[in-house]
Design a protein around this motif. Structure first.
Motif, PDB file in Angstrom:
ATOM      1  N   LEU A 187       0.831  -1.210   0.000  1.00  0.00           N
ATOM      2  CA  LEU A 187       0.000   0.000   0.000  1.00  0.00           C
ATOM      3  C   LEU A 187       0.863   1.257   0.000  1.00  0.00           C
ATOM      4  CD1 LEU A 187      -2.836   1.217   0.135  1.00  0.00           C
ATOM      5  CD2 LEU A 187      -2.819   0.870   2.601  1.00  0.00           C
ATOM      6  N   VAL A 188       1.945   1.244   0.764  1.00  0.00           N
ATOM      7  CA  VAL A 188       2.784   2.451   0.817  1.00  0.00           C
ATOM      8  C   VAL A 188       3.509   2.642  -0.517  1.00  0.00           C
ATOM      9  CG1 VAL A 188       5.040   1.670   1.724  1.00  0.00           C
ATOM     10  CG2 VAL A 188       4.071   3.832   2.499  1.00  0.00           C
ATOM     11  N   ARG A 191       1.083   4.150  -2.795  1.00  0.00           N
ATOM     12  CA  ARG A 191       0.887   5.560  -2.461  1.00  0.00           C
ATOM     13  C   ARG A 191       2.056   6.398  -2.973  1.00  0.00           C
ATOM     14  NH1 ARG A 191      -2.644   8.251   0.706  1.00  0.00           N
ATOM     15  NH2 ARG A 191      -1.890  10.108   1.795  1.00  0.00           N
ATOM     16  N   ALA A 198      -6.081   4.468  -2.393  1.00  0.00           N
ATOM     17  CA  ALA A 198      -6.089   3.078  -1.917  1.00  0.00           C
ATOM     18  C   ALA A 198      -6.121   3.004  -0.394  1.00  0.00           C
ATOM     19  CB  ALA A 198      -4.862   2.353  -2.446  1.00  0.00           C
ATOM     20  N   THR A 199      -6.981   2.169   0.135  1.00  0.00           N
ATOM     21  CA  THR A 199      -7.041   1.874   1.570  1.00  0.00           C
ATOM     22  C   THR A 199      -7.861   0.604   1.760  1.00  0.00           C
ATOM     23  OG1 THR A 199      -7.648   2.708   3.768  1.00  0.00           O
ATOM     24  CG2 THR A 199      -9.110   3.304   1.967  1.00  0.00           C
ATOM     25  N   GLU A 200      -7.596  -0.120   2.841  1.00  0.00           N
ATOM     26  CA  GLU A 200      -8.439  -1.284   3.161  1.00  0.00           C
ATOM     27  C   GLU A 200      -9.591  -0.909   4.085  1.00  0.00           C
ATOM     28  OE1 GLU A 200      -4.972  -4.708   2.970  1.00  0.00           O
ATOM     29  OE2 GLU A 200      -6.237  -4.595   4.735  1.00  0.00           O
TER      30      GLU A 200
ATOM     31  N   ASP B 316      10.889   8.933   3.326  1.00  0.00           N
ATOM     32  CA  ASP B 316       9.892   9.341   2.342  1.00  0.00           C
ATOM     33  C   ASP B 316       8.514   8.810   2.727  1.00  0.00           C
ATOM     34  OD1 ASP B 316      11.503  10.658   0.267  1.00  0.00           O
ATOM     35  OD2 ASP B 316      12.434   8.681   0.075  1.00  0.00           O
ATOM     36  N   ALA B 317       8.494   7.723   3.473  1.00  0.00           N
ATOM     37  CA  ALA B 317       7.219   7.100   3.846  1.00  0.00           C
ATOM     38  C   ALA B 317       7.417   6.312   5.125  1.00  0.00           C
ATOM     39  CB  ALA B 317       6.720   6.174   2.739  1.00  0.00           C
ATOM     40  N   ALA B 318       6.306   6.095   5.849  1.00  0.00           N
ATOM     41  CA  ALA B 318       6.373   5.350   7.106  1.00  0.00           C
ATOM     42  C   ALA B 318       5.154   4.452   7.248  1.00  0.00           C
ATOM     43  CB  ALA B 318       6.442   6.312   8.288  1.00  0.00           C
ATOM     44  N   LEU B 319       5.375   3.268   7.821  1.00  0.00           N
ATOM     45  CA  LEU B 319       4.289   2.356   8.179  1.00  0.00           C
ATOM     46  C   LEU B 319       4.124   2.422   9.687  1.00  0.00           C
ATOM     47  CD1 LEU B 319       5.319  -0.764   6.045  1.00  0.00           C
ATOM     48  CD2 LEU B 319       3.980   1.220   5.371  1.00  0.00           C
ATOM     49  N   GLU B 340       1.980  13.338   7.073  1.00  0.00           N
ATOM     50  CA  GLU B 340       1.476  13.803   5.775  1.00  0.00           C
ATOM     51  C   GLU B 340       1.687  15.312   5.649  1.00  0.00           C
ATOM     52  OE1 GLU B 340      -0.119  12.192   3.122  1.00  0.00           O
ATOM     53  OE2 GLU B 340       0.089  10.159   3.914  1.00  0.00           O
ATOM     54  N   ALA B 345       4.663  10.082   3.223  1.00  0.00           N
ATOM     55  CA  ALA B 345       3.481   9.227   3.028  1.00  0.00           C
ATOM     56  C   ALA B 345       3.313   8.308   4.233  1.00  0.00           C
ATOM     57  CB  ALA B 345       3.630   8.401   1.752  1.00  0.00           C
ATOM     58  N   VAL B 347       1.108   5.088   6.093  1.00  0.00           N
ATOM     59  CA  VAL B 347       0.140   3.992   6.061  1.00  0.00           C
ATOM     60  C   VAL B 347       0.028   3.437   7.481  1.00  0.00           C
ATOM     61  CG1 VAL B 347      -0.320   1.643   5.245  1.00  0.00           C
ATOM     62  CG2 VAL B 347       0.539   3.368   3.645  1.00  0.00           C
ATOM     63  N   PRO B 367      -7.555   9.090  11.235  1.00  0.00           N
ATOM     64  CA  PRO B 367      -6.768  10.275  10.861  1.00  0.00           C
ATOM     65  C   PRO B 367      -7.629  11.267  10.083  1.00  0.00           C
ATOM     66  CG  PRO B 367      -6.181   8.387   9.490  1.00  0.00           C
ATOM     67  CD  PRO B 367      -7.141   7.892  10.521  1.00  0.00           C
ATOM     68  N   ALA B 370      -4.535  11.841   6.555  1.00  0.00           N
ATOM     69  CA  ALA B 370      -4.058  10.617   5.916  1.00  0.00           C
ATOM     70  C   ALA B 370      -5.238   9.679   5.685  1.00  0.00           C
ATOM     71  CB  ALA B 370      -3.026   9.951   6.810  1.00  0.00           C
ATOM     72  N   THR B 371      -5.148   8.828   4.695  1.00  0.00           N
ATOM     73  CA  THR B 371      -6.273   7.956   4.388  1.00  0.00           C
ATOM     74  C   THR B 371      -5.889   6.492   4.214  1.00  0.00           C
ATOM     75  OG1 THR B 371      -5.940   8.435   2.058  1.00  0.00           O
ATOM     76  CG2 THR B 371      -7.599   9.750   3.210  1.00  0.00           C
ATOM     77  N   ALA B 372      -4.593   6.188   4.131  1.00  0.00           N
ATOM     78  CA  ALA B 372      -4.188   4.829   3.759  1.00  0.00           C
ATOM     79  C   ALA B 372      -4.083   3.946   4.996  1.00  0.00           C
ATOM     80  CB  ALA B 372      -2.864   4.866   3.012  1.00  0.00           C
ATOM     81  N   MET B 373      -4.996   2.974   5.088  1.00  0.00           N
ATOM     82  CA  MET B 373      -5.031   2.111   6.269  1.00  0.00           C
ATOM     83  C   MET B 373      -5.120   0.648   5.844  1.00  0.00           C
ATOM     84  SD  MET B 373      -7.487   4.183   8.906  1.00  0.00           S
ATOM     85  CE  MET B 373      -8.756   4.759   7.804  1.00  0.00           C
TER      86      MET B 373
END
Lengths: 342, 439
Positions: A187-188, A191, A198-200, B316-319, B340, B345, B347, B367, B370-373
């Motif tokens: 997903l990342v 993105r 995209a998201t679940e 650049d991005a993090a989980l 964000e 980015a 997630v 959030p 942010a929207t990516a879950m």
């Protein structure tokens, strides 16, 4: 001829407004109030044979209410139960949602109508609910939606978005091809590649609560203490859950000036209860409330406190507790409440 | 440039697979079989408050249920006597994550029994549990204990933790002379090659790291980093080898399905998934660990601080992952928004709390920006368990007030690691269409 039994609250059956909100369930023959328009919309193949009515506080606050209402509905031998519309009225919506769930569970065809933000939607437990407007000024179009849904339901067809079907699809556990960590990396990367949709998990759409107007003169009103701190008598007589609460309880403070250590305990699962159990009043501040009462700062302290455990509680249950608390407190003439949270 | 931090050396895992287990007169590891002397093992639990300590194996496929699970540790050592494994608790409190570490893969040391703030955590070693708990897939050396009345429970907890780590190191020590079945190399921690973001990683790859929130809510709900409680700390940056060597140890016993056992810090699934893509699709940027303060001001401080740390470390991005229920959702959501805002980015891994029928709102504190879950499944959904032959950890399951061996229905929330916030599991949520007519 299809027999219809219609459920309405005390207001729409003309029993009265908030002054009549504690009225217990009753049945009258034929269509009443908005039921007449419903009858006209449904046409000659349908007959509204009875209307069941109940006060909002009774229906939302009394545990046996839904069974009593359902019994009155069943006695009228309905082919279909039509419920509401409840618009955005919370207590009315709870009653409608519960009746839809109970009637469906009992094997009756049933459909309710309410506004999508009504907390009663969560009570329907998957039973059919269609969209209504926000307030009674939208009665006409709301009844048209409801009548169309009734015809479909009686014909044995599924209700869809096109018929104003409400309620999001149930989210059920299933096993994915990859673990959550790998899916998160995918997903990342999506993105970073420019996909910002995209998201679940769709973002929940929480409603905004408009705060009640401030109480003008606290010295003239009854104030209640309510808490999610899970403070109960030491034996936990109602078996309040320490986590994922599905219910709430209420305990008398009549004639009490304190909640002594040992007599009351917190069964909350989300924090160390050592300090709470040493002085239960740090969860439910009866000592300070009594002081305020004797000083005349508040008119009167309500005779019991309401309590649940706020730990892993679903938003749906939390909303229901809130609506039920309002019904219960209003019934007792309470005008303000202090909610202690842990 | 690059290769300049943390002495530039990675960690080599020497992995010994455990295929079979037994109890015996002495502890040994040979050709995939781990034999444990119960007496030798019990001798690691020197704290008197633990009372009598019992050890038994529970292996996948056996008709056994483990209840009241507290923590699980993978047997690991860096040499005789541990040689620095579990720094700050077993070894000296010095940075670890380099050199070699022996891993007994397929085995776990598991503590099970009553502690006051622990919530009922259950694992069956039979179906359908393999997808619901990492411990349903390992040979578990279960440690039970029997404290005398009036005991100080914090002492019990500390004694258990110390004993489990010492036992884990001793078990891995049995494989020191055995040839490893696999060798795996972890890269050292590197900050941004160009000191900036946007493709600033090696070979122009995006730099992606993890933010791992550790629960910090007081006794029995806290996490230890290099032996110190992380409560009140500010976020800090770790390399993957440090997690491997046990720099992070759990002391958290709430929310069984949303719990991060020590075993999963040692085998951090998000870090593993990032390393699988390291050098191909991304450049691994490290792990920021952050506390989960209980007050809003604290949450906002550590979230802003963690986001700034990620920016400074060239992410650049993090989980993002959490430990705990709705309160801990706020820590993930706030950090996602702060990241964000800084152009990083984000997630988040979230468990859903959608109610038993799956129709309620899923996320307690979502959030805003942010929207990516990613969903690790619904907390409230019920699962039915068959009757089992024996139980370890306790005689009853308090949640349903049934004998621990009985057939029972429990919410997914009760299964140990079922909704693993660290991303261990394959569970997620799918949407089902409702029917209108009564069935």
């Amino acid at each position: 001829m299809t027999r219809v039994v219609h459920y309405l609250n005390q207001f729409f059956t003309g029993v009265g407004g908030e002054d009549a909100a504690s009225t217990s369930p009753a049945r009258t023959d034929g269509a009443v109030g908005p039921g007449r328009k419903l009858q006209a919309l449904l046409g000659d193949d349908f007959e509204v044979v009875a209307t069941v009515s109940c006060g909002d506080d009774y229906a939302a606050g009394e545990p046996k209410a839904v069974d009593e209402i359902l019994a009155l509905v069943k006695d009228a031998k309905p082919d279909v139960v039509v419920i509401g519309p409840a618009f955005s009225s919370g207590r009315y919506g709870l009653a409608c949602g519960r009746l839809a769930a109970a009637a469906t569970q009992a094997g009756l065809a049933a459909v309710a109508a309410m506004h999508p933000d009504n907390p009663g939607l969560d009570e329907a437990a998957g039973a059919p609910v269609v969209r209504s407007g926000e307030a009674a000024r939208e009665m006409g179009p709301s009844l048209e939606t409801l009548a169309a849904a009734v015809r479909k339901l009686v014909a044995g067809e599924d209700l869809t978005d096109a018929e104003g079907r409400l309620g999001k699809p149930a989210r059920r556990n299933r096993v994915a091809d990859e673990n959550a960590a790998r899916r998160a990396v995918a997903l990342v990367l999506a993105r970073l590649g420019g996909d910002r949709e995209a998201t679940e998990v769709p973002l929940p759409n929480f409603d905004q609560v408009t705060p009640a107007a401030p109480v003008e003169d606290l010295s003239q009103v009854t104030v209640a203490l309510v808490s999610e701190g899970a403070l109960v008598p030491a034996a936990n007589p109602d078996k309040l859950e320490s986590a994922r609460a599905t219910r709430w309880a209420h305990y008398s403070v009549e004639g009490r000036d304190s909640l002594p250590s040992g007599e009351f305990i917190s069964v909350h699962g989300g924090f160390s209860t050592v300090a709470a159990n040493e002085d239960p009043q740090r969860i439910v501040p009866l000592d300070v409330a009594r002081e305020l009462e004797s000083e005349g700062a508040i008119g009167r302290l309500h005779g019991e406190y309401l309590v649940t455990a706020g730990n892993g509680t679903s938003v749906g249950n939390a909303k229901r507790f809130g609506t039920e608390w309002v019904a219960d407190l209003r019934k007792s003439g309470v005008r303000a409440a202090i909610l202690t949270a842990t | 440039m690059a290769e300049n931090n943390n002495a530039g050396e990675g960690l080599r895992r020497l992995v010994h697979d455990v295929d079979a287990v037994a109890l015996g007169d002495r502890t040994s590891y040979e050709s995939g079989t781990l034999t444990v002397s119960a007496d030798e093992a019990a001798a690691h639990f020197t704290e008197e408050a633990l009372g009598q300590v019992r050890l038994s194996w529970a292996s996948p496929g056996e008709s056994v249920r483990i209840v009241k699970i507290l923590d699980a540790v993978e047997p690991r050592t860096k040499g005789p006597g541990g040689a620095g494994i579990f720094p700050g608790l077993l070894g000296p409190a010095r940075p670890q994550g380099r050199g070699e570490t022996h891993v007994l893969r397929g085995a776990a040391v598991v503590a099970a029994g009553f502690l006051p703030r622990a919530q009922e955590a259950v694992v069956d070693m039979t179906a359908p549990m393999a997808e619901l708990s990492p411990l349903a897939n390992t040979h578990n050396l279960v440690v039970e204990f029997d404290p005398p009345p009036g005991v100080d429970w914090a002492v019990v907890s500390a004694g258990l933790r110390q004993g489990m780590l010492a036992l884990a190191a001793q078990l891995a020590g049995a494989a020191l002379d055995a040839p490893p079945d696999h060798e795996e190399t972890l890269p050292p921690l590197r900050t941004s090659a160009q000191g900036g973001r946007s493709g600033g990683g090696q070979d122009g790859l995006p730099r992606v790291g993890a933010i791992t929130n550790l629960q910090t809510q007081g006794t029995f709900k806290e996490t230890f980093v290099y032996g110190r409680s992380f409560t009140g700390a500010l976020p800090t940056l770790l390399g993957p080898g440090e997690l491997d060597d046990g720099a992070v140890v759990s002391g958290q016993f709430g929310h069984p399905s949303l719990k991060n056992p020590t075993y999963l810090y040692q085998n951090h699934p998000v870090v593993a998934a990032l390393l699988e893509r390291h050098g191909k699709d991304l450049d691994f940027a490290g792990v920021v660990i952050s506390p989960e303060p209980v007050d809003q001001v604290g949450k906002e401080l550590v979230c802003a601080h963690a986001a700034r740390l990620c920016a400074d470390a060239g992410f650049d991005a993090a989980l993002l992952t959490k430990e705990g229920g709705g309160n801990a959702d706020a820590d993930v959501a706030l950090k996602m928004d702060r990241l964000e805002e800084l152009g990083i980015a984000a997630v988040g891994l979230f468990a859903e709390m959608a109610g038993p029928d799956g129709t309620g709102p899923s996320i307690v504190v979502p959030p805003n920006r942010a929207t990516a879950m990613v969903s690790t499944g619904n907390y409230d959904e019920k699962v039915e368990l068959a009757e089992v032959e024996r139980a370890l950890g306790g005689a009853r399951v308090a949640l349903v007030d049934e004998p621990a061996t009985a057939r029972m229905e429990l919410p997914t929330a009760a299964f140990y690691g079922a909704l693993s916030p660290l991303g261990w599991g394959r569970l997620t949520c799918g949407e089902t269409v409702m029917r209108t007519a009564p069935s």
